[in-house]
Motif scaffolding. Structure first.
Motif, mmCIF file in Angstrom:
data_model
loop_
_atom_site.group_PDB
_atom_site.id
_atom_site.type_symbol
_atom_site.label_atom_id
_atom_site.label_comp_id
_atom_site.label_asym_id
_atom_site.label_seq_id
_atom_site.Cartn_x
_atom_site.Cartn_y
_atom_site.Cartn_z
ATOM 1 N N LEU A 1 29.228 118.877 -43.060
ATOM 2 C CA LEU A 1 28.350 117.711 -43.246
ATOM 3 C C LEU A 1 27.082 117.829 -42.396
ATOM 4 N N ALA A 2 27.238 118.308 -41.141
ATOM 5 C CA ALA A 2 26.069 118.452 -40.275
ATOM 6 C C ALA A 2 25.063 119.431 -40.878
ATOM 7 N N GLU A 3 25.563 120.538 -41.447
ATOM 8 C CA GLU A 3 24.668 121.521 -42.047
ATOM 9 C C GLU A 3 23.938 120.939 -43.253
ATOM 10 N N ARG A 4 24.533 119.937 -43.871
ATOM 11 C CA ARG A 4 23.933 119.326 -45.058
ATOM 12 C C ARG A 4 22.844 118.321 -44.691
ATOM 13 N N VAL A 5 23.089 117.516 -43.664
ATOM 14 C CA VAL A 5 22.158 116.427 -43.376
ATOM 15 C C VAL A 5 21.071 116.824 -42.366
ATOM 16 N N ARG A 6 21.359 117.792 -41.498
ATOM 17 C CA ARG A 6 20.392 118.085 -40.432
ATOM 18 C C ARG A 6 19.048 118.585 -40.946
ATOM 19 N N PRO A 7 18.998 119.525 -41.923
ATOM 20 C CA PRO A 7 17.670 119.969 -42.377
ATOM 21 C C PRO A 7 16.817 118.820 -42.914
ATOM 22 N N LEU A 8 17.431 117.889 -43.621
ATOM 23 C CA LEU A 8 16.681 116.751 -44.160
ATOM 24 C C LEU A 8 16.125 115.879 -43.034
ATOM 25 N N LEU A 9 16.964 115.586 -42.040
ATOM 26 C CA LEU A 9 16.534 114.708 -40.960
ATOM 27 C C LEU A 9 15.558 115.399 -40.021
ATOM 28 N N ASP A 10 15.751 116.698 -39.768
ATOM 29 C CA ASP A 10 14.807 117.425 -38.921
ATOM 30 C C ASP A 10 13.417 117.474 -39.559
ATOM 31 N N ALA A 11 13.374 117.692 -40.862
ATOM 32 C CA ALA A 11 12.084 117.722 -41.556
ATOM 33 C C ALA A 11 11.417 116.358 -41.509
ATOM 34 N N HIS A 12 12.210 115.309 -41.691
ATOM 35 C CA HIS A 12 11.652 113.950 -41.653
ATOM 36 C C HIS A 12 11.173 113.609 -40.245
ATOM 37 N N ALA A 13 11.949 114.019 -39.234
ATOM 38 C CA ALA A 13 11.558 113.755 -37.848
ATOM 39 C C ALA A 13 10.258 114.454 -37.498
ATOM 40 N N ALA A 14 10.077 115.684 -37.993
ATOM 41 C CA ALA A 14 8.848 116.425 -37.709
ATOM 42 C C ALA A 14 7.639 115.767 -38.366
ATOM 43 N N ALA A 15 7.855 115.176 -39.537
ATOM 44 C CA ALA A 15 6.753 114.540 -40.256
ATOM 45 C C ALA A 15 6.464 113.129 -39.759
ATOM 46 N N HIS A 16 7.436 112.512 -39.066
ATOM 47 C CA HIS A 16 7.286 111.140 -38.579
ATOM 48 C C HIS A 16 7.704 111.092 -37.105
ATOM 49 N N PRO A 17 6.859 111.590 -36.199
ATOM 50 C CA PRO A 17 7.223 111.646 -34.776
ATOM 51 C C PRO A 17 7.124 110.282 -34.100
ATOM 52 N N ASP A 18 8.033 109.388 -34.469
ATOM 53 C CA ASP A 18 8.034 108.021 -33.957
ATOM 54 C C ASP A 18 8.845 107.961 -32.665
ATOM 55 N N ARG A 19 8.158 107.906 -31.515
ATOM 56 C CA ARG A 19 8.827 107.830 -30.218
ATOM 57 C C ARG A 19 8.307 106.594 -29.483
ATOM 58 N N PRO A 20 8.887 105.424 -29.771
ATOM 59 C CA PRO A 20 8.385 104.185 -29.160
ATOM 60 C C PRO A 20 8.512 104.167 -27.641
#
Length: 270
Positions: A1-20
């Motif tokens: 499951l981690a191998e499935r979801v991590r690429p999607l979330l890592d790509a989204h995190a890189a595109a949306h660097p929201d660090r409040p």
């Protein structure tokens, strides 16, 4: 499951660097999807075979590819554990569930010098404010190898629920830090106290990459115990959280309706 979801979330995190704030990156922030002060949940129909069908299609969530590729498989993996909860007892097959989708990265900064550690400790809390969140699903899809500790501590919330000035005995001032430590750790937690058992049941769950944790938000409070890193660079622990709304409560206004209205207005004005 981690191998499935991590690429999607890592790509989204890189595109949306929201660090409040420096220690957190909000990869999927439920506080960006709010109506009248309440979270707008996703919805899913649970089939008799344990499968999950998201409701709303492209309007199920502002990031539909994450809804389908992350939230859905995590919910499917968590269903057998959710079905085992006693309070609340979730009768899942054939039910439409509402749940709030969050993904977050806890970031520890580099150690200041050789042999020192940076650290993080969480606060006791339950999830949801005015929302009645029945259960919490946590899936840890990435844990930096330099991180140590960081277990999830869980404690019965019965005693904590009655703290405050509304207590009929008028003894709110007695609930200081020492009293709470005795309740959660036992009398011997403080110097000079006799050995005793905690008055509030508690326990801790160790977390590693791939850990899937499900617990009742109605019965338990939780926090992150001390997590430390000696890494020379930033080290993070990344997780998905699903907050399952109590099916016995009044349903919340769903995200799909809000997003469809926005879509219709955009089409009308285009």
């Amino acid at each position: 499951l981690a191998e499935r979801v991590r690429p999607l979330l890592d790509a989204h995190a890189a595109a949306h660097p929201d660090r409040p704030i420096p220690r957190y990156q909000m990869i999927v922030d439920p506080n960006q999807l709010v109506r009248r002060g309440l979270w707008l949940p996703m919805e899913a129909d649970v089939g008799d075979d344990g499968g999950v069908a998201l409701v709303g299609g492209q309007h199920a969530h502002p990031h539909p590819h994450l809804a389908e590729g992350v939230a859905k498989p995590v919910l499917e993996a968590a269903l057998p554990l959710l079905a085992q909860l006693q309070r609340p007892a979730l009768l899942l097959p054939g039910r439409r569930l509402q749940f709030v989708f969050k993904a977050q990265r806890i970031i520890l900064p580099p150690a200041q010098s050789h042999g020192t550690e940076s650290e993080y400790t969480g606060l006791w809390h339950v999830d949801g404010d005015a929302e009645r969140i029945a259960a919490v699903v946590l899936f840890y899809y990435h844990v930096h190898p330099a991180l140590r500790g960081g277990a999830i501590e869980l404690a019965a919330r019965d005693a904590i629920d009655v703290l405050g000035y509304g207590d009929c005995s008028g003894n709110a001032e007695e609930f200081d830090r020492a009293a709470l430590r005795r309740a959660l750790r036992g009398a011997s937690a403080l110097p000079g106290d006799r050995a005793d058992v905690p008055q509030v049941a508690s326990g801790a769950v160790e977390v590693c990459e791939g850990t899937l944790l499900v617990f009742s938000n109605l019965q338990l409070v939780h926090r992150v115990l001390r997590m430390a890193s000696q890494a020379g660079g930033e080290a993070s622990r990344d997780f998905v959280a699903l907050f399952v709304v109590d099916p016995a409560a009044e349903p919340l206004f769903p995200a799909r309706r809000q997003l469809f209205v926005q879509h219709a207005l955009t089409r009308t004005l285009a």
